[in-house]
Every structure is written in structure tokens, then in C-alpha cells.
Design an enzyme around this catalytic site. Structure first.
Site, PDB file in Angstrom:
ATOM      1  N   GLY A 375      32.427 -54.794   2.821  1.00 27.66           N
ATOM      2  CA  GLY A 375      31.923 -53.472   3.158  1.00 27.66           C
ATOM      3  C   GLY A 375      30.696 -53.547   4.039  1.00 27.66           C
ATOM      4  O   GLY A 375      30.597 -54.427   4.903  1.00 27.66           O
ATOM      5  N   GLU A 376      29.720 -52.643   3.797  1.00 27.75           N
ATOM      6  CA  GLU A 376      28.571 -52.522   4.680  1.00 27.75           C
ATOM      7  C   GLU A 376      27.270 -52.602   3.883  1.00 27.75           C
ATOM      8  O   GLU A 376      27.248 -52.380   2.673  1.00 27.75           O
ATOM      9  CB  GLU A 376      28.625 -51.180   5.424  1.00 27.75           C
ATOM     10  CG  GLU A 376      29.905 -50.985   6.233  1.00 27.75           C
ATOM     11  CD  GLU A 376      30.086 -49.546   6.689  1.00 27.75           C
ATOM     12  OE1 GLU A 376      30.312 -49.328   7.878  1.00 27.75           O
ATOM     13  OE2 GLU A 376      29.982 -48.652   5.813  1.00 27.75           O
ATOM     14  N   LYS A 391      24.192 -52.329  -0.704  1.00 30.70           N
ATOM     15  CA  LYS A 391      25.498 -52.915  -0.387  1.00 30.70           C
ATOM     16  C   LYS A 391      26.571 -51.949  -0.858  1.00 30.70           C
ATOM     17  O   LYS A 391      26.655 -51.624  -2.038  1.00 30.70           O
ATOM     18  CB  LYS A 391      25.656 -54.273  -1.065  1.00 30.70           C
ATOM     19  CG  LYS A 391      26.993 -54.945  -0.764  1.00 30.70           C
ATOM     20  CD  LYS A 391      27.143 -56.281  -1.501  1.00 30.70           C
ATOM     21  CE  LYS A 391      26.277 -57.351  -0.910  1.00 30.70           C
ATOM     22  NZ  LYS A 391      26.592 -58.689  -1.488  1.00 30.70           N
ATOM     23  N   ASP A 486      28.573 -70.767  -1.678  1.00 31.71           N
ATOM     24  CA  ASP A 486      28.618 -70.267  -0.298  1.00 31.71           C
ATOM     25  C   ASP A 486      27.214 -70.257   0.305  1.00 31.71           C
ATOM     26  O   ASP A 486      26.805 -69.293   0.957  1.00 31.71           O
ATOM     27  CB  ASP A 486      29.233 -68.865  -0.249  1.00 31.71           C
ATOM     28  CG  ASP A 486      29.660 -68.471   1.168  1.00 31.71           C
ATOM     29  OD1 ASP A 486      29.864 -69.376   1.998  1.00 31.71           O
ATOM     30  OD2 ASP A 486      29.795 -67.267   1.436  1.00 31.71           O
TER      31      ASP A 486
END
Length: 682
Positions: A375-376, A391, A486
Site C-alpha cells: 500500500g502507501e 502506513k 529483509d
């Protein structure tokens, strides 16, 4: 027959290329170009005559060839072979592609795609051409009567190392080739489609010699008849002994078939045994009076059967025990994760949607900070003036939902000055609220030419130390042992004072109890930052994060991206690890330092950071330091501390994406930062 030898450059032993026909353009991929059959005489191999009107390579013929080459990989991937045609009259083109019989469907597709890209720009003026690679072959012509090209387009490569017994080698070679040719021309016994007209085998020519076993491979194009396949193989089998007797092996191939012989293994040895021939229908064994030798043979066979059964039962028992232990461990992990999720809401600050809409000007595009697969992210300001980052999960992103749920569970429990703080959550639209980082990500600050000038050596060492302390908290000091999985520059954010804070725990994994390692079926993360044991075997541990940390340290020192190739003076294109390792080995470590520092740095500290980075990217996980050791090495300014010598890094290679035509080795690499989770980009 005239011959023109040339030496091919390769990581493998030097290979000599012998061209056996006219109009052949040799390359690293083994490409041969020619005209229509009959235009040259293979026995004399004169220069080709100028094309006549019926062989002139028209633009329509070339367009048909390129269109068929583009469609070939997907057409051939499932069965390992495809023969395509397009056009009419003199512009009709025929294209074939075949993968080696031991290739999987995915390997076949990947190898053909590389071959087509390489082959498509060659032989533009030819009416017929062939390109041989280690695990695939591509040909095109203006006719489907391909047998006529066998004499025109031929190639022999051989290993310049000598064998210990040339006479025995040649005898054994012909015996092995005869056996393999019978199996190939017979269709290899009716196995899977991709194994049709393909066979492998081995034979000993020098007992007691470590290189006294030869390993052979044969394959024919599958649009040939058995007789045509046999004829093709009879043409190329004598080529190696004729040109290269006494050498350790090589490759012979033409338009329709090829063979390879080596004194080392290069295929799965399980393929050596041909499939058993089916028993004739209605055949029934009749009892007869057996001789003593036959009875002894039956006893030996019975003993072998008993031994095999005993080994199988023992193996099955061990397998059952291992599976039981794995299931028990997974139940424990699920129980721990369930407890974490049940307690995820403890102490959570819930923020209403109206408050967040007001803070972000209704998620205005002018407040947008970034966007990912989930998403953004928007910048916002609460009524009390506190700046926040929100978020927002995309409505159609199932993967993002799972990651945000995991991040909600972990981020709510992890509190450290070098971790981004979770301020609250909104359940009405699945929103997570974090503290705002005004200096953005380390990725932007480090690799933007203008912003990199603001990162002096003091700030860079502070960032390295802060990341190490954040990992130390995750791995050892927090309530949960957390593996980030990550870690990369874009997931390290910088506050107003350029202090680093690790973010994005959507892919993180929490360990229970004294667990130190886990195996995952779907490795996730970003190419270029994933450790080899995790990327290829799925082994997750704290040393996986330390590998990613080592990459980041070397990027901070050099100002270069790890997953981008770079040019060094008087050298080939290389990746960062190869570049730094070569300079380290040569004692010229100062040459790797980011030029934007303009020489303003203490050489001893730079050397220490490069040393730590190389220790963290070693291939053996047990040889990498843990976070506590790294923090100690960074904090110690004493020269008396002993640091072990690093070994050659994992993924240390030159020129990315170059395929060796004999070994089929392709250097991995990625030109962008893409996190992988269940085969979907984040």
C-alpha cells in the site's frame, strides 16, 4: 579438411574450438551460420558462394525468424522441445529449440530465453544457423529438411589436458558411445517426453586413476526419425578421436545432434541407468533344474534383497522420527506465535480514522511519502503538532495484510532507540501509525549524489553502530528473539539527528525458547541482501541478518549498491563484493572508499569497517560474527583486539548474467531492490 583452432575463454579448463565447415561464425555460445544445403562442399569447406536469388535473406524471412525465436521458449518449456514455422514461399522460416534431457521445465524456459536473446542478433544475413549452449540448442533454416545441414554446421571443442592412457581411453570412448547411441536412437526406452532421444552413461578406462572414469551424454533433435538420429550420431562420434585423441574430453555437435564426454560429472548420475525394458506380454517363467552356480547366484540375490529391505526400513524409521520432531517443533512455534497474537493488543494505542484523515489532509497526494506492494505511506501531523507516518494497507493486497498483521504483533512489543516506534493502530481501515523520520531512508541518503555529501564519516560510523545495536536488541536483548529477514538500506530510516532506526517487520520471524535456526519453504527478502544458506536452502538464523548487515556496511563505506554492477579501472563489470574483496586482497582498501568523503576519514576506522563487513558476508554462517561481537569490534578503539581473517565472500563473481556455454553457469543478480514473498514483488 581445413581447420581453424581458437582458444575460448572460460572459468573451466581451456577449450580449443575447431571449425569443421564453411560460413561458421564462432562465439562463446557456439553459434554457426550458413546458407542453404548444397551451397558449399563440406569435405573441402571452400568459402561460400554469393547467395542466389532464391537464398537471398529477405527482411520478411528475417522477421519470421525473429517472431518464431520470441515464441520458442514458452512453446518448448513443457516438453523440452518445439519445432515452429511461419511465412510462405521463399520467406517461410523454420525454428527449433531443444533443452538437455535433464533440465526441468523452469530451467528449460530460462535457458532458452537467454539463448534466444543471444542468438537473435547473430547471423542476420544467413538462411540457416544454429547456436549450442550447455543445456539447450536453437536452430533456424528456410526448410524443414534439416538433415542436409549436418555436414555444413559442425563444431568440435576439446579439453587440452591429457589423459593417462590414451589407447584405453579411445577404446572405452567408442564402446560407451555405441551404447549411448543405441539408447538415443531407440528413444531411450519410452521415458518422459523431455528424456526422449537423450541418454547418459559412464565407463572406466583407467582403474585406480582419480580421473579414470569418463562420463558421456548424447542427444538428438526430436523431430528426427530413429534412422536419421543414428546417422547423425555416427557422423559426430569419430570427430573427437580424429581431431583430439589423448585429451580428457570435449564436445562434438552439428545441426541435429550433439555429444559430450568428460572425466568429471556434469549431470545427475541417477540418469546413467537406462529404464528396464518391459517384459513380453504373456511371458511366464518355467521352473527348471538349477545348477549349483545358479543356486549360489540366487542366494546372493536374496542376500542383496534382504540388505536393501533392512536399509530401507532403517531409513524409513529415521525419516519418521525426523518428521515427528519437525512437527513437534512446528507446533511449538505455532503456539508461541498464537500467544504473541493473543497478546498483540496489550498496551496498543488505538487511533480513530477521523483523527488520521485530519492529520494527513484526507491522505492527500501531497503528503505521500512512498508506496510498496502492501500500500502507501503518508506523512501526517496530529493536533498537538507531533509528526507521524501512516502506513495504509491497499484494499486488494492480501500479502500486505499478512505482513502488516505480523508487523503489528512484533512492532508493538519491540522498544529500542534504534527501532522505529509504533505509535498506534486504526482498525477501521487497517492503518499503522509510526514516528516520522524526517531524513527518510538510508537508501535515499546514501545513494543520492547530493545527500551523500552530507554523510561525513562520523555520521556513517554512527549509522553502522546504530544498526548493529538494533540487531543486538532483536537477536539477544528483546523479549522475543526476532530475525528481520529483509534488512536493507531502504528499511533503515534516519531521524532528525541522522540516527538509524530499523523498520518494516512485516517479513520478520520470532523464534521461541532456545530455538536458533529454522527452515522456511518460501524464502522472502531482497535479492542482493539474502544470505546464500537462506536464499537457496531456506535456513533462517541470526546469521542471516548478519549477512545483510555486512552488505550494508560495505555499501556505507563505498557508497555503491551491492546489487548493481560497477566498472573498475582496467577490469570487467563486477559486483560490490568482488570489487571490495579484490581491493582488500591487494592491500588497496583505500580505493573502495566513497569519493564523496573526499579523503576526510581515519584510515584505521575505514579498514576496521571493511574488515567487519567482509567477516559478515562469508559463505559459512558459523564463521560470521554475531551482533554482540560486531558491537564490541565497533566500540573497541584498541589495536590489541584480535580479529580473524575473513574468507572469500559468498556471491563473489564478475560480469552478472553471463552464461558459460559449457558449464551453463549463470551469475545471479538483480538490478533493483525487490523483496520476494511467495513469488510476488513487494
Amino acid at each position: 579438411m581445413p581447420a581453424m583452432p581458437s582458444v575460448m575463454s572460460s572459468p573451466a579448463p581451456a577449450l580449443v574450438l575447431l571449425l569443421l565447415a564453411a560460413s561458421i561464425a564462432a562465439s562463446h555460445a557456439g553459434v554457426a551460420c550458413g546458407d542453404s544445403p548444397g551451397s558449399t562442399s563440406p569435405s573441402r569447406a571452400p568459402a561460400p558462394s554469393p547467395p542466389t536469388s532464391n537464398t537471398t535473406n529477405s527482411s520478411a524471412f528475417r522477421a519470421n525468424v525473429l517472431a518464431l525465436l520470441n515464441a520458442l521458449p514458452h512453446a518448448a518449456a513443457s516438453s523440452g522441445f518445439a519445432s515452429l514455422s511461419s511465412g510462405a514461399g521463399g520467406d517461410r522460416a523454420f525454428v527449433r529449440g531443444i533443452c538437455r534431457g535433464d533440465s526441468t521445465q523452469s530451467e528449460c524456459l530460462a535457458n532458452l530465453e537467454v539463448a534466444v536473446r543471444d542468438f537473435g542478433g547473430r547471423c542476420a544475413s544467413s538462411r540457416s544457423a544454429a547456436a549450442w549452449y550447455d543445456k539447450c540448442c536453437v536452430t533456424y533454416a528456410d526448410t524443414n529438411a534439416s538433415v542436409g545441414y549436418e555436414d555444413l554446421l559442425q563444431e568440435v571443442l576439446f579439453d587440452r589436458n591429457k589423459v593417462s592412457d590414451p589407447d584405453s581411453y579411445d577404446r572405452t570412448y567408442y564402446e560407451l558411445m555405441k551404447s549411448l547411441a543405441a539408447r538415443v536412437a531407440g528413444g531411450a526406452g519410452g521415458g518422459p517426453a523431455r528424456m526422449s532421444m537423450f541418454a547418459t552413461g559412464q565407463a572406466v578406462y583407467a582403474p585406480g586413476d582419480p580421473k579414470g572414469t569418463m562420463y558421456g551424454l548424447m542427444q538428438c533433435m526430436r523431430d528426427l526419425s530413429a534412422a536419421e538420429c543414428g546417422r547423425c550420431l555416427r557422423l559426430i562420434v569419430p570427430k573427437l578421436p580424429t581431431c583430439c585423441s589423448g585429451y580428457q574430453g570435449g564436445v562434438a555437435r552439428n545441426f541435429n545432434c550433439h555429444l559430450r564426454i568428460q572425466v568429471y560429472t556434469y549431470y545427475d548420475l541417477a540418469l546413467n541407468a537406462p529404464p528396464p525394458a518391459p517384459a513380453p506380454p504373456g511371458s511366464v517363467p518355467f521352473p527348471s533344474q538349477s545348477s549349483p552356480d545358479e543356486r549360489r547366484g540366487r542366494r546372493r540375490r536374496l542376500q542383496h534383497v534382504i540388505l536393501v529391505v533392512a536399509i530401507s526400513v532403517g531409513t524409513l524409521f529415521v525419516l519418521v522420527v525426523v518428521l515427528a520432531c519437525v512437527r513437534r517443533q512446528r507446533r511449538r512455534i505455532k503456539q508461541v506465535n498464537k500467544e504473541h497474537q493473543d497478546n498483540a493488543g496489550e498496551g496498543m494505542n488505538y487511533i480513530s480514522l477521523q483523527v488520521l484523515r485530519a492529520a494527513t489532509s484526507n491522505f492527500s497526494i501531497s503528503n505521500k511519502l512512498g508506496e510498496g506492494g502492501y500500500g502507501e505511506v503518508f506523512k501526517g501531523e496530529l493536533r498537538d503538532g507531533k509528526e507521524i507516518a501512516v502506513k495504509r494497507l491497499s484494499a486488494n493486497s492480501t500479502q500486505g495484510f499478512n505482513e502488516l498483521k505480523n508487523e503489528l504483533v512484533l512492532a508493538n512489543k519491540l522498544k529500542h532507540k534504534n527501532l522505529v516506534q509504533l505509535l498506534g493502530v486504526c482498525l477501521q481501515e487497517k492503518l499503522l501509525v509510526y514516528e516520522y523520520m524526517p531524513n527518510g531512508s538510508l537508501d535515499t541518503a546514501l545513494f543520492d549524489p547530493e545527500k551523500a555529501n552530507q554523510l561525513d564519516w562520523t555520521k556513517r560510523t554512527g549509522i553502522i553502530s546504530g544498526i548493529a545495536r538494533g540487531l543486538l536488541y532483536l537477536h539477544e536483548d528483546s523479549r522475543l528473539k526476532v530475525i528481520h529477514r529483509d534488512l536493507k538500506p531502504s528499511n533503515v530510516l534516519l531521524d532528525v539527528d541522522m540516527n538509524p532506526k530499523i523498520s518494516d517487520f512485516g517479513l520478520s520471524r520470532a523464534f521461541g525458547g532456545d530455538q536458533s535456526i529454522d527452515i522456511t519453504k518460501r524464502p522472502v527478502g531482497t535479492l542482493g541482501y539474502m544470505s546464500p544458506e537462506y536464499a537457496y536452502c531456506g535456513q533462517v538464523s541470526t546469521k542471516s541478518d548478519m549477512y545483510s548487515f555486512g552488505i550494508i556496511v560495505l555499501e556505507i563505506v563505498t557508497g555503491r549498491r551491492n546489487n548493481r554492477s560497477l566498472e573498475d579501472n582496467n577490469s570487467a563489470s563486477r559486483f560490490l563484493l568482488s570489487y571490495v574483496w579484490d581491493k582488500w586482497s591487494a592491500g588497496t582498501t583505500h580505493e573502495v572508499v566513497d569519493p564523496s568523503l573526499r579523503g576526510r576519514y581515519p584510515e584505521g576506522e575505514v579498514l576496521r569497517c571493511v574488515w567487519i563487513g567482509l567477516l559478515c558476508v562469508q559463505e559459512d554462517p558459523s564463521a560470521r560474527p554475531d551482533a554482540a561481537e560486531v558491537v564490541l569490534m565497533l566500540d573497541s578503539h584498541s589495536t590489541s583486539i584480535t580479529m580473524r581473517t575473513p574468507s572469500r565472500p559468498a556471491f563473489c563473481f564478475t560480469q552478472p548474467g553471463v552464461v558459460n556455454p559449457v558449464l551453463g553457469y549463470s551469475a545471479p543478480g538483480s538490478n533493483n531492490e525487490v523483496s520476494i514473498s511467495d513469488l510476488q514483488p513487494r
